[in-house]
Scaffold this motif. Structure first.
Motif, short mmCIF file in Angstrom:
data_model
loop_
_atom_site.label_atom_id
_atom_site.label_comp_id
_atom_site.label_asym_id
_atom_site.label_seq_id
_atom_site.Cartn_x
_atom_site.Cartn_y
_atom_site.Cartn_z
N LYS A 102 42.23 18.03 -10.56
CA LYS A 102 41.62 16.89 -11.24
C LYS A 102 42.57 15.71 -11.14
O LYS A 102 43.73 15.81 -11.55
CB LYS A 102 41.34 17.21 -12.72
CG LYS A 102 40.69 16.05 -13.47
CD LYS A 102 40.47 16.39 -14.94
CE LYS A 102 41.73 16.24 -15.76
NZ LYS A 102 41.50 16.36 -17.21
N ILE A 134 46.57 16.40 -11.13
CA ILE A 134 46.50 17.38 -12.22
C ILE A 134 45.80 18.63 -11.71
O ILE A 134 44.68 18.57 -11.20
CB ILE A 134 45.74 16.82 -13.44
CG1 ILE A 134 46.45 15.56 -13.98
CG2 ILE A 134 45.64 17.87 -14.54
CD1 ILE A 134 45.71 14.88 -15.11
N VAL A 159 44.37 28.26 -20.56
CA VAL A 159 44.16 27.17 -19.61
C VAL A 159 45.34 26.20 -19.68
O VAL A 159 45.76 25.79 -20.77
CB VAL A 159 42.84 26.41 -19.89
CG1 VAL A 159 42.70 25.21 -18.96
CG2 VAL A 159 41.65 27.35 -19.73
N TYR A 160 45.83 25.79 -18.51
CA TYR A 160 46.98 24.88 -18.44
C TYR A 160 46.64 23.70 -17.51
O TYR A 160 46.07 23.89 -16.44
CB TYR A 160 48.23 25.60 -17.91
CG TYR A 160 48.71 26.68 -18.84
CD1 TYR A 160 49.71 26.44 -19.77
CD2 TYR A 160 48.12 27.95 -18.82
CE1 TYR A 160 50.13 27.43 -20.65
CE2 TYR A 160 48.53 28.94 -19.69
CZ TYR A 160 49.54 28.67 -20.61
OH TYR A 160 49.95 29.64 -21.49
N GLU A 161 46.98 22.49 -17.97
CA GLU A 161 46.86 21.29 -17.14
C GLU A 161 48.26 20.93 -16.67
O GLU A 161 49.11 20.53 -17.47
CB GLU A 161 46.23 20.14 -17.93
CG GLU A 161 44.78 20.37 -18.28
CD GLU A 161 44.12 19.14 -18.89
OE1 GLU A 161 44.80 18.09 -19.01
OE2 GLU A 161 42.92 19.22 -19.23
N GLU A 185 43.83 28.54 -15.02
CA GLU A 185 43.59 29.49 -16.11
C GLU A 185 44.10 30.86 -15.67
O GLU A 185 43.68 31.38 -14.63
CB GLU A 185 42.11 29.57 -16.46
CG GLU A 185 41.84 30.50 -17.65
CD GLU A 185 40.38 30.54 -18.06
OE1 GLU A 185 40.08 31.23 -19.05
OE2 GLU A 185 39.56 29.89 -17.37
N ILE A 242 44.35 22.21 -12.83
CA ILE A 242 43.91 23.01 -13.99
C ILE A 242 43.91 24.47 -13.58
O ILE A 242 43.20 24.87 -12.66
CB ILE A 242 42.52 22.58 -14.46
CG1 ILE A 242 42.52 21.10 -14.85
CG2 ILE A 242 42.07 23.44 -15.63
CD1 ILE A 242 41.16 20.56 -15.23
N ASN A 249 48.68 22.74 -22.60
CA ASN A 249 47.90 23.95 -22.82
C ASN A 249 46.79 23.59 -23.81
O ASN A 249 46.89 23.81 -25.01
CB ASN A 249 48.80 25.06 -23.37
CG ASN A 249 48.05 26.33 -23.75
OD1 ASN A 249 48.40 26.98 -24.70
ND2 ASN A 249 47.00 26.68 -23.01
#
Length: 297
Positions: free
Chosen positions: A284, A222, A252-254, A226, A224, A247
């Motif tokens: 992450k 993952i 911020v986007y995962e 921004e 992350i 989102n």
């Protein structure tokens, strides 16, 4: 196999503490038995150590049946219960000497287990004078006195401070090089620090059985990211090996990728090509903790 459990069910009055549980533990393997409080961990430990009998099913420890070969199971298992039962008015060596007599083992074993468990600096004291960490060491020393092939440890690190935790973890890892260790806990960090494999139980049923190595290798990645303004998820889904985009808030986007390759460079290139500024870009991994929450919520 050191431990083999087949279709174990345990019923207390009308409540099933264990429901058709089956698993196997190989020789010289450290297995974490993980679950929330009340999941059935201690019940299984008590069945494997012959303290109680299952309502249905069977279990074998070191090739001995827990119902028909109780004495042989007890002689081949070292057990540290959740509430470590100690005679606190006895000195450490006095307590271990008492148990050595009960086991019928030579007194030379006392000094061996004191050395092994790091009790030497405190061996001259009464158990009542010891810290929680050293009391746990006394329990482990007692469990090792008769040189068992299998150690069954119920919540062995509960209540320890950070320094004591590290010492007990290292001790268990060391013991696990030669003996099978089956330990219960509800603390994910303990499993990741000590165990080769994790079995997760929830409401009396096995919900996962995985090797930690496989779990780590099989993790999705993952990233992350921004950005300086909002973009459509569809654009990020065009990145290579993307499986999901979330989102959670703001800009911020995962971004989940199904690959071991570090994909942050691809996200950076995406931002550059689309005139986006990156405010943060972190990686992450999914974890045992997140899997635990998902399976036991």
């Amino acid at each position: 196999m050191s431990i083999e459990v087949k279709n174990i069910t345990k019923v207390y009055n009308d409540q099933k503490a264990l429901n058709n549980v089956s698993f196997k533990v190989k020789d010289a393997e450290i297995v974490g038995f993980l679950g929330p409080n009340g999941a059935g961990k201690s019940t299984m430990m008590k069945i494997l150590t012959t303290y109680i009998e299952a309502s249905e099913g069977s279990a074998v420890v070191n090739e001995f049946d827990v119902n028909s070969d109780k004495k042989k199971v007890q002689s081949s298992v070292g057990y540290l219960p959740e509430h470590n039962p100690l005679y606190t008015d006895l000195y450490v060596k006095e307590y271990l000497n008492f148990n050595a007599n009960a086991y019928g083992v030579p007194k030379s074993k006392i000094n061996e287990v004191i050395e092994l468990t790091g009790l030497k600096p405190e061996a001259h004291k009464k158990i009542s004078q010891l810290s929680k960490g050293y009391r746990q060491r006394v329990g482990l020393a007692n469990a090792l006195l008769h040189n068992p092939e299998v150690l069954i440890l119920d919540e062995p690190t509960t209540g320890l401070d950070p320094n004591q935790l590290v010492d007990i973890r290292n001790l268990i890892r060391s013991i696990g090089k030669e003996k099978t260790v089956f330990l219960s806990t509800h603390i994910m960090q303990e499993v990741e620090a000590m165990c080769d494999r994790v079995i997760i139980i929830n409401k009396g049923e096995i919900v996962a059985d995985k090797y930690l190595k496989d779990l780590r290798e099989g993790q999705d990645q993952i990233v992350i990211a921004e950005f300086d303004y909002r973009i459509e998820d569809a654009f990020l889904l065009k990145l290579p090996k993307v499986t999901n985009v979330k989102n959670p808030h703001g800009f911020v986007y995962e971004i989940t990728f199904n690959t071991k390759e570090d994909m942050r460079s691809h996200v950076f290139d995406f931002a550059h090509d689309n005139d986006l500024k990156i405010l943060q870009l972190n990686q992450k991994n999914t974890s045992l903790e997140s899997m635990f929450r998902e399976l036991t919520s």
